[in-house]
Structures are given as structure tokens and as C-alpha cells.
Scaffold this motif. Structure first.
Motif, PDB file in Angstrom:
ATOM      1  N   ILE A  50       1.168  16.565   2.778  1.00  0.00           N
ATOM      2  CA  ILE A  50       0.778  16.836   1.273  1.00  0.00           C
ATOM      3  C   ILE A  50      -0.027  15.928   0.923  1.00  0.00           C
ATOM      4  N   PHE A  51       0.020  14.724   1.154  1.00  0.00           N
ATOM      5  CA  PHE A  51      -0.819  13.651   0.586  1.00  0.00           C
ATOM      6  C   PHE A  51      -2.357  14.244   1.011  1.00  0.00           C
ATOM      7  N   ILE A  57       0.805  -1.222   0.029  1.00  0.00           N
ATOM      8  CA  ILE A  57       0.135   0.098  -0.086  1.00  0.00           C
ATOM      9  C   ILE A  57       0.830   1.211  -0.075  1.00  0.00           C
ATOM     10  N   ALA A  58       1.872   1.428   0.949  1.00  0.00           N
ATOM     11  CA  ALA A  58       2.671   2.358   0.892  1.00  0.00           C
ATOM     12  C   ALA A  58       3.520   2.497  -0.249  1.00  0.00           C
ATOM     13  N   THR A  62      11.012   4.059  -1.481  1.00  0.00           N
ATOM     14  CA  THR A  62      10.239   2.792  -1.405  1.00  0.00           C
ATOM     15  C   THR A  62      10.928   1.611  -0.640  1.00  0.00           C
ATOM     16  N   TYR A  63      10.199   0.668  -0.335  1.00  0.00           N
ATOM     17  CA  TYR A  63      10.979  -0.465   0.162  1.00  0.00           C
ATOM     18  C   TYR A  63      11.384  -1.535  -0.741  1.00  0.00           C
ATOM     19  N   VAL A  64      12.617  -1.889  -0.240  1.00  0.00           N
ATOM     20  CA  VAL A  64      13.483  -2.920  -1.130  1.00  0.00           C
ATOM     21  C   VAL A  64      13.777  -4.001  -0.109  1.00  0.00           C
ATOM     22  N   LYS A  65      13.396  -5.221  -0.606  1.00  0.00           N
ATOM     23  CA  LYS A  65      13.487  -6.229   0.407  1.00  0.00           C
ATOM     24  C   LYS A  65      14.964  -6.419   0.771  1.00  0.00           C
ATOM     25  N   SER A 103       9.223   8.558   5.173  1.00  0.00           N
ATOM     26  CA  SER A 103       8.823   9.338   4.112  1.00  0.00           C
ATOM     27  C   SER A 103       7.173   9.687   3.933  1.00  0.00           C
ATOM     28  N   ILE A 104       6.599   8.551   4.221  1.00  0.00           N
ATOM     29  CA  ILE A 104       4.933   8.350   4.255  1.00  0.00           C
ATOM     30  C   ILE A 104       4.597   9.508   5.426  1.00  0.00           C
TER      31      ILE A 104
END
Length: 154
Positions: free
Chosen positions: A127-128, A71-72, A105-108, A120-121
Motif C-alpha cells: 500500500i505504501f 523512521i517507522a 506506533t511504538y510505545v517505549k 504493520s509496516i
């Protein structure tokens, strides 16, 4: 393994080493312990970063986090891939005076990216909200971006 480490210690000079640091694999654990027995001034230390990586990997496998990550990442993807949303996002960073506001973004394979994504979210929440209120119809249907551009430019 222990013999290879001992060879390196002897070649470089045992007095130049204070510790042997490795991950927690069984074979290197034993090698560290044996080196410490032979050279008692050389400390036997587990790698803290590797231990944290293992903990973070386990944490990322929990159902709450597993559900959160896609989702994020989709939120980040929308605001980085949508030209209009990206422009308004950058404008929001400036107007709301948010520093370091680029989305991650997430990188495993990189455990620290779970923190980067979440941070960051959270930092970009205002802003979102602002962009979503401004561009509600784009979030409902991305095809309306074309209509919005016609109205905004013309």
C-alpha cells in the motif's frame, strides 16, 4: 516480603497455591525461594513476561532498532495524519484485500508495540508503494496537498 507472602498463603489456604510467580528482583527472588523451602509443593517461578519485557527493552536499545523506530513511526504518522494519504491507505487495504491493516506506533513502555509497529509496516508495504506512486508530490512537499485537492476536486 517472604512473611507477607506466607501470610497470604496461610490466610487463603496453602493448598490452593501451586506456584509463586514474580519478577526477578533480588528481594522477591529470595522470598520465592524461602516460600518454596517452607512449602515445597509451591513452585518458585520467575515471570516469563517480565523476562521477555527486559529482553525486548534491551533489543530496542540497539542502534539498528533505535534508528528504525523514529523512521517507522514517522511513516505511520504521515499515513494517519494526512487526510489524503489516509483515505488512499484505507482504499489500498480494501483493494489489496489486506486484513488487519491498521498502522501501529511504538510505545517505549509497551514492548509488544515494537512487534506491532514492524508487522504493520511490513504488511502495508504494498500500500505504501501504491500510495507513494499515486501521491509522489505530497511526499515531497506536504504543502502541495492543497494544490492536489484543487486539481482532484475541480
Amino acid at each position: 516480603m517472604q512473611q507477607e507472602i506466607a501470610t497470604v498463603l496461610e490466610t487463603i489456604g496453602v493448598d490452593k497455591f501451586a506456584a509463586i510467580i514474580t519478577d526477578c528482583g533480588g528481594n522477591v527472588n529470595l522470598a520465592r525461594r524461602l516460600i518454596h523451602e517452607d512449602y515445597n509443593h509451591v513452585l518458585n517461578i520467575r515471570c516469563a513476561a517480565h523476562a521477555i519485557n527486559l529482553i525486548a527493552s534491551d533489543f530496542a536499545e540497539s542502534s539498528i532498532i533505535k534508528d528504525f523506530i523514529p523512521i517507522a513511526n514517522s511513516i505511520v504518522t504521515f499515513f494517519t495524519k494526512s487526510h489524503l494519504a489516509s483515505i488512499h491507505f484505507k482504499d489500498g487495504l480494501t483493494q489489496l484485500k489486506i486484513k488487519g491493516g491498521c498502522l501501529k506506533t511504538y510505545v517505549k513502555t509497551r514492548w509488544a508495540t515494537l512487534w506491532d509497529l514492524t508487522h504493520s509496516i511490513v504488511c502495508s508495504r504494498a500500500i505504501f508503494d501504491w500510495v507513494c506512486n499515486l501521491l509522489q508530490f505530497i511526499l515531497i512537499n506536504k504543502k502541495l496537498t492543497f494544490i492536489y485537492n484543487l486539481i482532484a476536486n475541480g
